[in-house]
Design an enzyme around this catalytic site. Structure first.
Site, mmCIF file in Angstrom:
data_model
loop_
_atom_site.group_PDB
_atom_site.id
_atom_site.type_symbol
_atom_site.label_atom_id
_atom_site.label_comp_id
_atom_site.label_asym_id
_atom_site.label_seq_id
_atom_site.Cartn_x
_atom_site.Cartn_y
_atom_site.Cartn_z
ATOM 1 N N GLY A 1 3.860 2.877 -57.914
ATOM 2 C CA GLY A 1 3.017 3.844 -57.224
ATOM 3 C C GLY A 1 1.635 3.318 -56.915
ATOM 4 N N PRO B 1 6.612 -0.043 -56.557
ATOM 5 C CG PRO B 1 7.379 -1.836 -57.854
ATOM 6 C CD PRO B 1 6.713 -1.520 -56.542
ATOM 7 C CE1 TYR C 1 3.081 -8.926 -48.011
ATOM 8 C CE2 TYR C 1 4.076 -10.085 -49.848
ATOM 9 C CZ TYR C 1 3.997 -8.974 -49.038
ATOM 10 O OH TYR C 1 4.842 -7.910 -49.261
#
Length: 289
Positions: A213, A211, A65
């Site tokens: 979408g 979580p 990240y």
């Protein structure tokens, strides 16, 4: 299920109690997981500290990240880490640009990435180290063997896997103790239901990524979800997180955000007690979606 049951701690690896709503750090880096999200890193530092002040005990990050950016922010914000805070990170993927990533699962690569994460996070042991992707060009036994060696050396406490199927999880558990799985999973995307069922049977934590979408479950997200949200005076995103918490006791969502207000909104989902009627509506909507 009442709110107290929904928020009950989960024993990660059988021995690290964490609150089931955590915080993911993908939202602290720029588009395509490249570079920082905010020009002033103090914004992200303050957000991480706010998450812990609000009771978050599980922070989920990854070496790629940024790359490196998210882990460095976690250490800058939270080190020395308060008692009870669990830091989970991931290795096994190398990024070379926005949305450009390459699987790197050779034992020497995994060792180098793990040791780099230890330095960035300023710890001697990583609470949870997750193999970000299985490398199809390297035998699973070699990849997990490298993590087992690191575990025996005290550099990893628990081993996790990301984006695997049920057969792979079964094979992996024959090689190493697996404390967690991190697969894409949400109200509208339940392709990993068989993996979740296996996690339930074995007491393995399941950290669903996307979580919400990837935004599909916030805002105008469908009549059933909107109706349940209206009855609870909640947002559709909150109901989507509450559904995960009710659906399985091993689900540990770690939604990410760059906004303190959105963080507070997400955490408030843990106080929502969905009824059997709510759950039935949501399940029926998912089946038709």
């Amino acid at each position: 299920m009442d709110a107290e049951s929904v928020l009950a701690d989960f024993p990660l690896g059988g021995e690290l109690p964490v609150r089931r709503l955590g915080f993911g750090t993908g939202g602290l880096v720029g588009p395509g997981y490249w570079g920082p999200r905010h020009g002033d890193p103090q914004h992200s530092v303050a957000l991480l500290r706010h998450a812990v002040e609000r009771g978050v005990t599980l922070i989920d990050t990854a070496d790629n990240y940024g790359p490196d950016v998210a882990e460095e922010l976690v250490a800058r914000a939270l080190h020395p880490y308060p008692a009870g805070l669990v830091i989970a990170t991931k290795g096994g993927v190398v990024r070379t640009g926005p949305d450009r990533w390459h699987i790197a699962g050779r034992p020497e690569q995994l060792r180098a990435m793990c040791e780099a994460s230890l330095r960035r996070l300023r710890v001697d042991t990583l609470d949870l180290y997750q193999l970000h992707r299985l490398d199809p060009d390297v035998p699973m036994a070699d990849q997990l063997g490298a993590l087992l060696d690191l575990q025996r050396e005290g550099k990893i406490r628990h081993i996790g896997l990301d984006s695997i199927d049920a057969a792979e999880l079964t094979r992996a558990r024959e090689i190493a103790p697996i404390a967690s799985v991190q697969n894409r999973y949400n109200l509208l995307d339940r392709a990993a239901e068989d993996v979740l069922e296996l996690c339930e049977k074995q007491g393995i934590a399941f950290l669903p990524w996307f979580p919400l979408g990837n935004g599909a479950l916030t805002g105008a997200a469908g009549a059933a979800l909107t109706a349940v949200a209206a009855r609870h005076g909640a947002t559709t995103g909150q109901i989507s997180l509450a559904w995960l918490l009710h659906h399985s006791p091993v689900l540990l969502p770690t939604p990410g955000t760059g906004s303190p207000a959105h963080l507070d909104e997400n955490l408030a989902a843990g106080r929502i007690a969905l009824t059997e009627g709510d759950l039935g509506e949501l399940e029926a909507w998912e089946a038709l979606a």
